[in-house]
Design a protein around this motif. Sequence first.
Motif, short mmCIF file in Angstrom:
data_model
loop_
_atom_site.label_atom_id
_atom_site.label_comp_id
_atom_site.label_asym_id
_atom_site.label_seq_id
_atom_site.Cartn_x
_atom_site.Cartn_y
_atom_site.Cartn_z
N VAL A 134 0.87 -1.17 0.00
CA VAL A 134 0.00 0.00 0.00
C VAL A 134 0.91 1.22 0.00
O VAL A 134 1.87 1.28 0.76
N VAL A 135 0.63 2.17 -0.88
CA VAL A 135 1.47 3.36 -1.01
C VAL A 135 0.70 4.58 -0.50
O VAL A 135 -0.40 4.88 -0.99
N ALA A 136 1.26 5.23 0.50
CA ALA A 136 0.68 6.46 1.04
C ALA A 136 1.49 7.64 0.52
O ALA A 136 2.67 7.77 0.83
N LEU A 137 0.85 8.48 -0.30
CA LEU A 137 1.54 9.62 -0.90
C LEU A 137 1.47 10.83 0.01
O LEU A 137 0.43 11.12 0.61
N ILE A 138 2.60 11.51 0.14
CA ILE A 138 2.65 12.72 0.97
C ILE A 138 3.10 13.89 0.10
O ILE A 138 3.67 13.71 -0.98
N SER A 139 2.85 15.06 0.58
CA SER A 139 3.12 16.26 -0.21
C SER A 139 4.62 16.46 -0.41
O SER A 139 5.44 16.06 0.42
N ASP A 140 4.96 17.13 -1.53
CA ASP A 140 6.37 17.38 -1.85
C ASP A 140 7.04 18.34 -0.86
O ASP A 140 8.24 18.26 -0.63
N ASP A 141 6.24 19.23 -0.31
CA ASP A 141 6.83 20.23 0.58
C ASP A 141 6.79 19.82 2.06
O ASP A 141 6.97 20.65 2.95
N ALA A 142 6.56 18.53 2.32
CA ALA A 142 6.54 18.06 3.71
C ALA A 142 7.94 18.15 4.31
O ALA A 142 8.92 17.76 3.70
N THR A 143 8.03 18.70 5.50
CA THR A 143 9.33 18.84 6.17
C THR A 143 9.73 17.51 6.80
O THR A 143 8.93 16.58 6.91
N GLU A 144 10.99 17.44 7.23
CA GLU A 144 11.48 16.22 7.87
C GLU A 144 10.70 15.92 9.15
O GLU A 144 10.43 14.75 9.45
N GLN A 145 10.32 16.96 9.87
CA GLN A 145 9.55 16.77 11.10
C GLN A 145 8.17 16.21 10.79
O GLN A 145 7.67 15.32 11.49
N GLU A 146 7.56 16.72 9.73
CA GLU A 146 6.24 16.22 9.34
C GLU A 146 6.30 14.76 8.89
O GLU A 146 5.42 13.97 9.20
N VAL A 147 7.36 14.42 8.15
CA VAL A 147 7.55 13.03 7.73
C VAL A 147 7.73 12.13 8.96
O VAL A 147 7.17 11.02 9.03
N GLU A 148 8.48 12.61 9.94
CA GLU A 148 8.68 11.83 11.16
C GLU A 148 7.38 11.67 11.93
O GLU A 148 7.10 10.60 12.49
N ASP A 149 6.56 12.73 11.96
CA ASP A 149 5.26 12.65 12.64
C ASP A 149 4.36 11.61 11.97
O ASP A 149 3.66 10.85 12.65
N ILE A 150 4.36 11.61 10.63
CA ILE A 150 3.56 10.62 9.90
C ILE A 150 4.05 9.22 10.23
O ILE A 150 3.25 8.30 10.47
N SER A 151 5.38 9.05 10.25
CA SER A 151 5.96 7.75 10.58
C SER A 151 5.53 7.27 11.96
O SER A 151 5.18 6.10 12.15
N ASN A 152 5.50 8.17 12.93
CA ASN A 152 5.08 7.81 14.29
C ASN A 152 3.62 7.40 14.32
O ASN A 152 3.25 6.48 15.06
N GLN A 153 2.79 8.07 13.54
CA GLN A 153 1.37 7.72 13.51
C GLN A 153 1.13 6.38 12.83
O GLN A 153 0.21 5.65 13.19
#
Length: 242
Positions: A20-39
């Motif tokens: 399953v592929v979850a697409l995230i925005s191109d302008d997502a910051t490293e912190q936002e990517v880490e938050d998504i990973s934690n969720q």
Amino acid sequence: LLFSINVNSFVGYIEEQNEVVALISDDATEQEVEDISNQLTLIDNILDFTYVSKEQAIEEQMALYGESAFLLEDFEGENNPENPLPNSFRLRIKDLSILSSTIMKLEAVEGIESVKAPTEVAEILSSIKRAVYSGGMFIVLILMAVSLVIIANTIKITVFNRKEINIMKYVGATDGFIRLPFIVEGFLLGIISAVLAFGVLWVGYNYVLQVLAENPSAWINQIYQNTIPFQKVALQMAAWFG
């Protein structure tokens, strides 16, 4: 039972290969990517996941293109605005039968723009598992009914052919004394039959696995690699024979 166990094992292997592929925005910051990973770690049905950046995605595509990889060279490089591929998380799912609810949880995660999932494949695999389970239970019930009929008829025939029962009754033998030889005989016959059947099944199953292992077909070889060794289910099979 062996067939059902192995079908479920192979279907489980196929389930693990579906991403399953979850697409995230191109302008997502490293912190936002880490938050998504934690969720994502909080969603029970996710087996594991991997973050794939735009740069990694284009490199993977170039590797797939082989000699034609030069066609994608304009999209290479970090933070290349020409790169059309999105940042994403690739996830493996534990149970595809609840894929729909898992997708809803993913879409509710802040920062995930969309989710691409093999819903049709999930439905097919879930249907196969249900069919194998239902069919297996139906066959087991039929065999149990047939076994009970055979046992009842065998007991009746044995009793009718044993003339000594009436003689023993006439000389004062109790019911328990008369029944004991039948119980012992039935127990011994059952044990011997179960051991023989168990041994034949073990040898036959290993022979089938050997044939699969020697087959040059890649598809057959994949099936062999996902079959369950008899040793792992020997106790379970012995319990059923008992």
